[in-house]
Design a protein around this motif. Structure first.
Motif, short mmCIF file in Angstrom:
data_model
loop_
_atom_site.label_atom_id
_atom_site.label_comp_id
_atom_site.label_asym_id
_atom_site.label_seq_id
_atom_site.Cartn_x
_atom_site.Cartn_y
_atom_site.Cartn_z
N LEU A 1 0.84 -1.29 0.15
CA LEU A 1 0.00 0.21 0.02
C LEU A 1 0.72 1.08 -0.20
O LEU A 1 2.14 1.20 0.48
CB LEU A 1 -1.02 0.07 1.30
N PRO A 2 0.26 2.32 -0.56
CA PRO A 2 1.18 3.70 -0.49
C PRO A 2 1.05 4.22 0.98
O PRO A 2 0.53 3.86 1.72
CB PRO A 2 0.43 4.40 -1.50
N PHE A 3 1.77 5.40 1.04
CA PHE A 3 2.11 6.24 2.22
C PHE A 3 2.44 5.50 3.55
O PHE A 3 2.24 6.10 4.52
CB PHE A 3 0.56 6.88 2.45
N GLY A 4 3.26 4.53 3.26
CA GLY A 4 3.58 3.83 4.33
C GLY A 4 2.56 2.79 4.95
O GLY A 4 2.83 2.33 6.30
N LEU A 5 1.48 2.79 4.72
CA LEU A 5 0.44 1.79 5.32
C LEU A 5 0.70 0.45 4.97
O LEU A 5 1.45 0.11 4.13
CB LEU A 5 -1.20 2.30 4.55
#
Length: 202
Positions: free
Chosen positions: A195-199
Motif C-alpha cells: 500500500l502507498p503512504f507507508g500503510l
C-alpha cells in the motif's frame, strides 16, 4: 466455487462464528479458504498472482437477524497502524480493527468476492447494484442520486456455494430478508501486497 462436502464443513465451522464479524481471517480455516478462493480468482483472470486476502467479513441475515443496507460504496480498508497523510481520511475502529479511507486509486485496485454459503434470492436480501457505477470514482450523495436515477438497479441472486465478484466502488444495497431462510456470506477482500503512504494491511 464450493463442493457439497466443503459446504458441509463450512456449515459446521460457522456454527461457532458470531453473526457478523469483520475479522474472520484470524481463524485458520478461513485463511485456508481465502487461499483457495484467491487461486480460483487468479485462474479466472480477475486478480494478479501477487494479490493477497486482506479481509473477510461474515454476514448472516435472516428474518430473526435482519437489516436494510442503503445504496453505498465500500470505501474503508483494514490497516495495521495510523499514518498521518493528507490523502488518508475517515479513520475508524470496527471490531477492534483500524480502518481508513484511502484514495480512489487504491480502491480501484481491490476486488471483493462474496462467497455464498446459502442460496440467496430476492426474498433473502440479495444485493442490488448499479452497473458500471464503480467506474465513476468516489461518489457523494448527489452523485449517488444521479446514478440511481440514470440506471436501473440490478438484483444479483446467487446460488449456494457460488461467488459474486465485485469492485468495492460499485454502488450496492440490500433489502431486508422477507423469507424464512438464512443468508450467510463470507465477504473476502483482495488487494495488491503493498500500500502507498507507508500503510500496511492489518
Amino acid at each position: 466455487m464450493l463442493t457439497p462436502a466443503h459446504l458441509q464443513a463450512l456449515d459446521a465451522a460457522l456454527g461457532a462464528a458470531p453473526e457478523n464479524s469483520r475479522r474472520m481471517l484470524q481463524l485458520g480455516w478461513c485463511r485456508e479458504l481465502a487461499e483457495e478462493v484467491r487461486m480460483q480468482l487468479i485462474a479466472s483472470g480477475l486478480i494478479s498472482a501477487d494479490y493477497v486476502a486482506v479481509q473477510c467479513t461474515y454476514f448472516e441475515k435472516s428474518r430473526g437477524h435482519n437489516w436494510l443496507v442503503a445504496l453505498h460504496q465500500d470505501l474503508s480498508i483494514p490497516v495495521k497502524m495510523r499514518i498521518e497523510h493528507a490523502s488518508l481520511s475517515g479513520w475508524s475502529e470496527k471490531d477492534g480493527a483500524l480502518f481508513v479511507q484511502p484514495p480512489v486509486a487504491v480502491l480501484e485496485q481491490l476486488l471483493a468476492l462474496r462467497l455464498h454459503i446459502d442460496t440467496c434470492g430476492p426474498e433473502d436480501g440479495a444485493l442490488k447494484v448499479i452497473p458500471g457505477s464503480h467506474l465513476n470514482g468516489r461518489l457523494d450523495e448527489n452523485d449517488k442520486a444521479r446514478a440511481k436515477a440514470g440506471a436501473e438497479a440490478v438484483l444479483c441472486p446467487v446460488a449456494q456455494g457460488a461467488g459474486m465478484a465485485m469492485r468495492p466502488l460499485l454502488l450496492h444495497a440490500s433489502s431486508k430478508a422477507t423469507g424464512s431462510s438464512r443468508r450467510r456470506v463470507l465477504h473476502f477482500l483482495f488487494g495488491p501486497p503493498a500500500l502507498p503512504f507507508g500503510l500496511e494491511w492489518a
